[in-house]
Scaffold this motif. Structure first.
Motif, mmCIF file in Angstrom:
data_model
loop_
_atom_site.group_PDB
_atom_site.id
_atom_site.type_symbol
_atom_site.label_atom_id
_atom_site.label_comp_id
_atom_site.label_asym_id
_atom_site.label_seq_id
_atom_site.Cartn_x
_atom_site.Cartn_y
_atom_site.Cartn_z
ATOM 1 N N LEU A 103 50.155 26.065 34.807
ATOM 2 C CA LEU A 103 50.157 26.801 33.532
ATOM 3 C C LEU A 103 48.491 27.414 33.330
ATOM 4 C CD1 LEU A 103 51.336 28.092 31.061
ATOM 5 C CD2 LEU A 103 51.068 25.898 30.114
ATOM 6 N N ASN A 104 47.543 26.761 33.359
ATOM 7 C CA ASN A 104 46.252 27.285 33.253
ATOM 8 C C ASN A 104 45.963 28.337 34.198
ATOM 9 O OD1 ASN A 104 43.982 25.060 31.845
ATOM 10 N ND2 ASN A 104 46.128 24.834 31.788
ATOM 11 N N ALA A 105 46.429 28.405 35.665
ATOM 12 C CA ALA A 105 46.023 29.272 36.486
ATOM 13 C C ALA A 105 46.896 30.588 36.080
ATOM 14 C CB ALA A 105 46.770 28.682 37.866
ATOM 15 N N LYS A 106 48.066 30.425 35.672
ATOM 16 C CA LYS A 106 48.769 31.733 34.898
ATOM 17 C C LYS A 106 48.126 32.521 33.947
ATOM 18 C CE LYS A 106 53.059 29.916 36.341
ATOM 19 N NZ LYS A 106 54.700 29.185 36.218
ATOM 20 N N VAL A 107 47.574 31.770 32.955
ATOM 21 C CA VAL A 107 46.701 32.126 31.882
ATOM 22 C C VAL A 107 45.455 32.656 32.326
ATOM 23 C CG1 VAL A 107 45.472 31.775 29.865
ATOM 24 C CG2 VAL A 107 47.468 30.414 30.176
ATOM 25 N N LEU A 108 44.744 32.149 33.266
ATOM 26 C CA LEU A 108 43.428 32.659 33.678
ATOM 27 C C LEU A 108 43.917 33.852 34.560
ATOM 28 C CD1 LEU A 108 41.839 29.431 34.988
ATOM 29 C CD2 LEU A 108 41.250 30.817 33.058
ATOM 30 N N GLY A 109 44.918 33.835 35.587
ATOM 31 C CA GLY A 109 45.136 35.018 36.330
ATOM 32 C C GLY A 109 45.539 36.171 35.605
ATOM 33 N N ALA A 110 46.389 36.161 34.519
ATOM 34 C CA ALA A 110 46.587 37.254 33.503
ATOM 35 C C ALA A 110 45.486 37.967 33.100
ATOM 36 C CB ALA A 110 47.826 36.904 32.605
ATOM 37 N N LEU A 111 44.579 37.047 32.546
ATOM 38 C CA LEU A 111 43.436 37.704 31.845
ATOM 39 C C LEU A 111 42.416 38.423 32.931
ATOM 40 C CD1 LEU A 111 42.372 34.631 29.441
ATOM 41 C CD2 LEU A 111 43.586 36.905 28.982
ATOM 42 N N LEU A 112 42.434 37.785 34.060
ATOM 43 C CA LEU A 112 41.329 38.092 35.114
ATOM 44 C C LEU A 112 41.888 39.508 35.498
ATOM 45 C CD1 LEU A 112 38.921 37.472 37.067
ATOM 46 C CD2 LEU A 112 40.677 36.506 38.577
ATOM 47 N N VAL A 113 43.188 39.552 36.007
ATOM 48 C CA VAL A 113 43.767 40.729 36.648
ATOM 49 C C VAL A 113 43.555 41.937 35.674
ATOM 50 C CG1 VAL A 113 45.909 42.058 37.274
ATOM 51 C CG2 VAL A 113 45.247 39.649 38.139
ATOM 52 N N ILE A 114 43.962 41.843 34.480
ATOM 53 C CA ILE A 114 43.647 42.972 33.387
ATOM 54 C C ILE A 114 42.350 43.395 33.368
ATOM 55 C CG2 ILE A 114 43.966 43.727 31.025
ATOM 56 C CD1 ILE A 114 46.254 41.753 30.895
ATOM 57 N N GLU A 115 41.362 42.477 33.132
ATOM 58 C CA GLU A 115 39.906 42.416 33.105
ATOM 59 C C GLU A 115 39.422 43.538 34.171
ATOM 60 O OE1 GLU A 115 36.203 39.469 32.814
ATOM 61 O OE2 GLU A 115 37.938 38.766 32.785
ATOM 62 N N CYS A 116 39.636 42.961 35.526
ATOM 63 C CA CYS A 116 39.205 43.631 36.668
ATOM 64 C C CYS A 116 39.945 44.926 36.873
ATOM 65 C CB CYS A 116 39.585 42.726 37.955
ATOM 66 S SG CYS A 116 38.610 41.090 37.919
ATOM 67 N N THR A 117 41.028 45.263 36.438
ATOM 68 C CA THR A 117 41.683 46.457 36.539
ATOM 69 C C THR A 117 40.945 47.472 35.599
ATOM 70 O OG1 THR A 117 43.961 45.651 37.060
ATOM 71 C CG2 THR A 117 43.855 47.803 36.165
ATOM 72 N N LEU A 118 40.549 47.270 34.379
ATOM 73 C CA LEU A 118 39.723 47.879 33.668
ATOM 74 C C LEU A 118 38.290 48.385 34.076
ATOM 75 C CD1 LEU A 118 40.817 46.740 30.133
ATOM 76 C CD2 LEU A 118 41.736 48.616 31.247
ATOM 77 N N VAL A 119 37.835 47.430 34.816
ATOM 78 C CA VAL A 119 36.525 47.568 35.238
ATOM 79 C C VAL A 119 36.449 48.618 36.530
ATOM 80 C CG1 VAL A 119 34.510 46.759 36.354
ATOM 81 C CG2 VAL A 119 35.551 45.449 34.406
ATOM 82 N N VAL A 120 37.628 48.496 37.166
ATOM 83 C CA VAL A 120 37.856 49.368 38.337
ATOM 84 C C VAL A 120 38.261 50.761 37.769
ATOM 85 C CG1 VAL A 120 39.490 49.804 40.299
ATOM 86 C CG2 VAL A 120 38.302 47.380 39.849
ATOM 87 N N ILE A 121 39.051 50.916 36.777
ATOM 88 C CA ILE A 121 39.082 52.218 36.345
ATOM 89 C C ILE A 121 37.929 52.786 35.738
ATOM 90 C CG2 ILE A 121 40.069 53.284 34.403
ATOM 91 C CD1 ILE A 121 42.389 51.542 34.534
ATOM 92 N N PHE A 122 36.980 52.016 35.197
ATOM 93 C CA PHE A 122 35.685 52.750 34.838
ATOM 94 C C PHE A 122 34.859 53.050 36.152
ATOM 95 C CE2 PHE A 122 31.354 51.726 34.926
ATOM 96 C CZ PHE A 122 30.596 52.901 34.071
#
Length: 533
Positions: free
Chosen positions: A175-194
């Motif tokens: 469950l922790n991995a799912k929380v971490l994964g969701a936050l990380l994917v969104i975070e990295c996606t926004l940085v890549v967009i920049f």
């Protein structure tokens, strides 16, 4: 740790034999098959908090140290850590233990060295985790002031975050991995967009590759920049901590380490380069010195608009929360491994019956976090919105103490890998891996020396400040204390000393000893010669 077992625990173990490798009962083992490659990768990458690095670390290296070649620095460090991972990953195929660093060091350099490393790991990762509460609380306080027009002291959201982390740390790791994964994917996606936006709309100097020129690495701030940048990679080395909870630890752990280092090196190098492209290599040092963490957000707003920048601000905070949770899980598992092997009280070697989480270690880290937050809050007499206590003290002091400890552990682990395979008579077969480990170990020792030498710059204290030696000494005293404790165990409790680093394998030795009767002894095995069962 009591060697006895009840009929109930024996029956329970028989039904869960496929899950665990101990006859002590389900509460004495982390649950197997909870994490696959994706879950483990997301868990360890979350610790590096990519957006916090891009918005916080990178402007500091550009501005305070004047190192325009920061993108090249990430490439170089990526190579060093790949060399480190070669031996470290091979070791993970032979030793599956939540104690990771200290287990590897114990199996290579001996149980006494492992005892010293265990306490360094516990202190280092705990310091890094607690330090993040400072900057998280400060940023959340700023968001409340900006968007809700409410003045909130930094320690209020910091304590709230500690409570949420405490609850999640008690739950299942998947469950922790799912929380971490969701936050990380969104975070990295926004940085890549920049990154894409910066390349599509470069600054006045255009698409310059000058940041990858070796000449840009010269300057007095290079050593300090190395310390900052290697801290951005911290997290990948945590993969073996979860070995007992993965589906195929001999495959998954090593795979995740290489993926994590490779991804971090590419992601960080490209993001640092995108910053130079957006601001211009010739002016980025000045802009970074003037704006600090605001550099990323100002460059983003001019290209992607205010709404995107607001979302990025929020993700900046959630990324720090993901790092908090990731480090919390690691500290709890180190405490569990130490309790299981007798380095800490036996209560730490038990898990939550319902979730399989290392409950006592999780509670300890939560309690310690609250105590440290309260201690810094009580001594903070500055107005709300002042970053001195939460950021310049709590975050900076704790973060650099932790980073120094992790660098030293990586260096020691590199040499432990060499000793492990030499003692097993496998030096010839593993020759190229041992050479890679030696090169990585020497490079990491050099970085550790730079870290101690430039500690005044790292923590922002003056050259004459007592903190310049007090904070690094925390790691030194912890190491010496752990080594002394290990030596005491060797003479006073040899059976405990002998199983340092063995993990679940120690239970198998105890079972064999009990089957053999009084003649057998679990303390007779040499941890360096065993293989993980």
């Amino acid at each position: 740790m009591s060697p006895g077992s009840s009929t109930t625990s024996a029956t329970r173990t028989a039904t869960t034999e496929s899950e665990i490798s101990t006859y002590k009962g389900l509460e004495r083992a982390l649950r197997a098959d909870r994490l696959g490659t994706a879950g483990l990768l997301l868990s360890v990458l979350a610790a590096s908090a990519p957006l916090m690095v891009v918005a916080g670390v990178m402007p500091t290296v550009f501005g305070a140290m004047g190192i325009v070649g920061q993108p090249l620095l990430y490439v170089i460090l990526g190579v060093v850590l790949m060399l480190f991972s070669v031996g470290y990953a091979e070791m993970s195929r032979h030793v599956h233990n939540a104690g990771a660093f200290y287990a590897y060091i114990a199996r290579g350099l001996g149980p006494t060295a492992g005892a010293g490393a265990s306490f360094v790991a516990l202190v280092a990762y705990s310091a890094m985790q607690v330090g993040i509460y400072g900057i998280l609380g400060f940023e959340l306080s700023g968001l409340c002031a900006t968007y809700l027009h409410v003045t909130v002291a930094w320690w209020v959201p910091a304590l709230a975050a500690a409570a949420i982390v405490a609850v999640l740390g008690w739950l299942k790791i998947d469950l922790n991995a799912k929380v971490l994964g969701a936050l990380l994917v969104i975070e990295c996606t926004l940085v890549v967009i920049f990154d894409v936006a910066a390349v599509a709309e470069p600054g006045r100097e255009g698409l310059s590759l000058s940041a990858f020129n070796p000449d840009t690495l010269t300057g007095a701030g290079l050593g300090t920049a190395l310390c900052f940048c290697i801290a951005a990679f911290v997290g990948f080395e945590q993969s073996p901590v979860y070995a007992e909870e993965t589906s195929r630890p001999h495959v998954v752990v090593s795979r995740v380490m290489f993926l994590a280092v490779g991804y971090a090196a590419v992601f960080l190098a490209l993001s640092a380069w995108a910053l130079t492209v957006a601001a211009g290599p010739g002016t980025i040092a000045g802009q970074a010195a003037e704006q600090g963490p605001g550099l990323l957000f100002s460059l983003t707003e001019s290209r992607l608009g205010a709404t995107f920048t607001d979302v990025l601000h929020v993700l900046f905070v959630t990324g720090m929360f993901a790092a908090l949770l990731s480090f919390h899980n690691v500290v709890a598992r180190y405490a569990f491994a130490m309790g299981r092997e007798g380095l800490l009280p036996a209560a730490f070697g038990r898990t939550n019956k319902s979730s399989g989480a290392p409950a006592t270690g999780s509670v300890l880290q939560s309690a310690l976090s609250v105590l440290v937050i309260v201690a810094f809050a009580v001594t903070d007499d500055l107005p709300a919105g002042d970053p001195t206590t939460p950021v310049l003290r709590l975050f900076t002091w704790m973060g650099n103490v932790g980073a120094l400890g992790v660098i030293l552990l990586m260096a020691a682990a590199s040499f432990a890998v060499i000793a492990f395979f030499v003692r097993r008579g496998a030096a010839g077969a593993q020759a190229w891996r041992l050479v890679a480990s030696a090169l990585a170990g020497l490079a990491l020792v050099a970085i550790a020396v730079y870290t101690v030498k430039d500690f005044d710059v790292l923590i922002g204290a003056g050259p004459g400040s007592a903190l310049n030696w007090i904070l690094p000494v925390v790691i030194g005293v912890t190491l010496v204390g752990g080594l002394v404790y290990g030596a005491v165990l060797r003479s006073a409790r040899p059976e405990v000393h002998a199983r340092i680093g063995l993990g679940n394998e120690a239970f198998q030795l105890e079972r064999a000893a009990e089957s053999a009767g009084p003649v057998g002894s679990a303390g007779s095995a040499d941890p360096a010669d065993g293989t993980q069962g």
